[in-house]
Scaffold this active site. Sequence first.
Site, mmCIF file in Angstrom:
data_model
loop_
_atom_site.group_PDB
_atom_site.id
_atom_site.type_symbol
_atom_site.label_atom_id
_atom_site.label_comp_id
_atom_site.label_asym_id
_atom_site.label_seq_id
_atom_site.Cartn_x
_atom_site.Cartn_y
_atom_site.Cartn_z
ATOM 1 N N HIS A 56 -8.312 70.325 -7.990
ATOM 2 C CA HIS A 56 -7.654 70.741 -6.482
ATOM 3 C C HIS A 56 -7.828 72.313 -6.533
ATOM 4 O O HIS A 56 -8.530 72.950 -7.140
ATOM 5 C CB HIS A 56 -6.222 70.387 -6.490
ATOM 6 C CG HIS A 56 -5.354 70.959 -7.781
ATOM 7 N ND1 HIS A 56 -5.368 70.853 -9.113
ATOM 8 C CD2 HIS A 56 -4.258 71.877 -7.690
ATOM 9 C CE1 HIS A 56 -4.920 71.720 -9.820
ATOM 10 N NE2 HIS A 56 -3.903 72.236 -8.839
ATOM 11 N N HIS A 58 -6.060 75.168 -6.153
ATOM 12 C CA HIS A 58 -5.225 76.290 -6.579
ATOM 13 C C HIS A 58 -6.169 77.039 -7.383
ATOM 14 O O HIS A 58 -7.015 76.743 -8.138
ATOM 15 C CB HIS A 58 -4.075 75.628 -7.647
ATOM 16 C CG HIS A 58 -2.778 75.061 -6.723
ATOM 17 N ND1 HIS A 58 -2.104 74.268 -7.213
ATOM 18 C CD2 HIS A 58 -2.544 75.143 -5.210
ATOM 19 C CE1 HIS A 58 -1.295 73.723 -6.070
ATOM 20 N NE2 HIS A 58 -1.379 74.543 -4.914
ATOM 21 N N ASP A 60 -5.629 78.640 -10.108
ATOM 22 C CA ASP A 60 -5.771 78.648 -11.633
ATOM 23 C C ASP A 60 -6.525 77.435 -11.984
ATOM 24 O O ASP A 60 -6.491 77.196 -13.282
ATOM 25 C CB ASP A 60 -4.236 78.391 -12.261
ATOM 26 C CG ASP A 60 -3.588 77.099 -11.789
ATOM 27 O OD1 ASP A 60 -3.558 77.033 -10.431
ATOM 28 O OD2 ASP A 60 -2.836 76.455 -12.523
ATOM 29 N N HIS A 61 -7.313 76.768 -10.951
ATOM 30 C CA HIS A 61 -8.363 75.651 -11.276
ATOM 31 C C HIS A 61 -9.777 76.098 -10.973
ATOM 32 O O HIS A 61 -10.412 75.424 -11.228
ATOM 33 C CB HIS A 61 -7.578 74.376 -10.851
ATOM 34 C CG HIS A 61 -6.350 73.855 -11.356
ATOM 35 N ND1 HIS A 61 -6.261 73.080 -12.392
ATOM 36 C CD2 HIS A 61 -5.143 74.466 -11.040
ATOM 37 C CE1 HIS A 61 -5.021 73.124 -12.874
ATOM 38 N NE2 HIS A 61 -4.168 73.808 -12.172
ATOM 39 N N HIS A 114 0.947 66.700 -5.824
ATOM 40 C CA HIS A 114 1.047 68.191 -5.914
ATOM 41 C C HIS A 114 0.222 68.950 -4.701
ATOM 42 O O HIS A 114 0.943 69.934 -4.295
ATOM 43 C CB HIS A 114 0.063 68.546 -7.227
ATOM 44 C CG HIS A 114 0.173 69.791 -7.850
ATOM 45 N ND1 HIS A 114 1.032 70.430 -7.935
ATOM 46 C CD2 HIS A 114 -0.991 70.571 -7.933
ATOM 47 C CE1 HIS A 114 0.740 71.905 -8.563
ATOM 48 N NE2 HIS A 114 -0.565 71.692 -8.476
ATOM 49 N N ASP A 133 -3.204 68.596 -11.889
ATOM 50 C CA ASP A 133 -1.786 68.849 -11.770
ATOM 51 C C ASP A 133 -1.335 67.565 -11.507
ATOM 52 O O ASP A 133 -0.242 67.676 -10.780
ATOM 53 C CB ASP A 133 -1.683 70.200 -11.209
ATOM 54 C CG ASP A 133 -1.975 71.294 -11.826
ATOM 55 O OD1 ASP A 133 -2.311 71.099 -12.933
ATOM 56 O OD2 ASP A 133 -1.709 72.441 -11.422
ATOM 57 N N HIS A 171 -2.513 71.422 -17.701
ATOM 58 C CA HIS A 171 -1.608 72.686 -18.461
ATOM 59 C C HIS A 171 -1.122 72.310 -19.551
ATOM 60 O O HIS A 171 -0.686 71.013 -19.903
ATOM 61 C CB HIS A 171 -0.389 72.807 -17.427
ATOM 62 C CG HIS A 171 -0.962 73.525 -16.116
ATOM 63 N ND1 HIS A 171 -0.927 74.876 -16.128
ATOM 64 C CD2 HIS A 171 -1.098 73.213 -15.031
ATOM 65 C CE1 HIS A 171 -1.264 75.232 -14.902
ATOM 66 N NE2 HIS A 171 -1.649 74.406 -14.167
HETATM 67 FE FE FE Z 1 -2.370 74.293 -11.994
HETATM 68 ZN ZN ZN Z 2 -2.099 73.109 -9.144
#
Ligand code: FE
Ligand code: ZN
Length: 255
Positions: A56, A58, A60-61, A114, A133, A171
């Site tokens: 996805h 975001h 942090d990915h 999410h 996520d 995570h």
């Molecule tokens: Fe994340």
């Molecule tokens: Zn995420």
Amino acid sequence: MTLELVTIPCLADNYAFLLHDGESRRTLLVDAPESWPIVAALEARGWTLTDVLLTHHHYDHVDGLDDLRQAFSLEVTGAAADAHRLPKLDRAVSGGETFDWSGHAVAVLDVPGHTLGHVAYYIADAGAVFTGDSLMALGCGRLFEGSAAQMWESLGRIAALPGDTRVCSGHEYTEANGAFALTVEPGNEALVARMAEVRALRAKGDATVPSLLALEKATNPFLRADLPQVKAALGMEGAQDAEVFAEIRRRKDDF
Ligand code: FE
Ligand code: ZN
């Protein structure tokens, strides 16, 4: 075994995953939170990165991808539905489709909740599903864009995979997730036993990811909203599964 799976801690509590095919020497990365731990993991094994799957959009990915693109010639795959907000894709995919990676089938699952364009990747030959996520160890992602009903359906798609599938999620939230899970099902013996293991692993600084799908089904409250004992524990006897899931998600948000 020709496929080797490596879990790479990134940022504060993210995971990226490498899958290496010893025959073709191709190496696949799932999610790119940041580049340096991934490059270090590749160098330590003498592997060259060839492919990236994104779950996805975001940061942090995906934020490590630019650096990796400069260092390697990559084929990047992500959700067609989110092509406008993902890094540039070489392959845009949708749920229900299957594509080939190095002679191995990669099945794409739509798992909105999410984010709306979130996808998961199931590689049967690796015995692994990469869930980002969506489904997490003892938990699931927060509902930033989708509805509880959508996430419940998404988790059901993952839960339908074989029980011995390794769940490679994005995570290290397992200990906090488990503390919440115990408030829903304090009498779930499998959960109590798992949490003892999780606490021991975390005390040593070890990862609790990947987990096994069968264990998630036995202990993760977000996969158990359809069970009479869970509905009863929440005082929701007779409620729809998706409503029970929504209540569990609400309680977790306030936990
Ligand atoms: Fe994340
Ligand atoms: Zn995420």
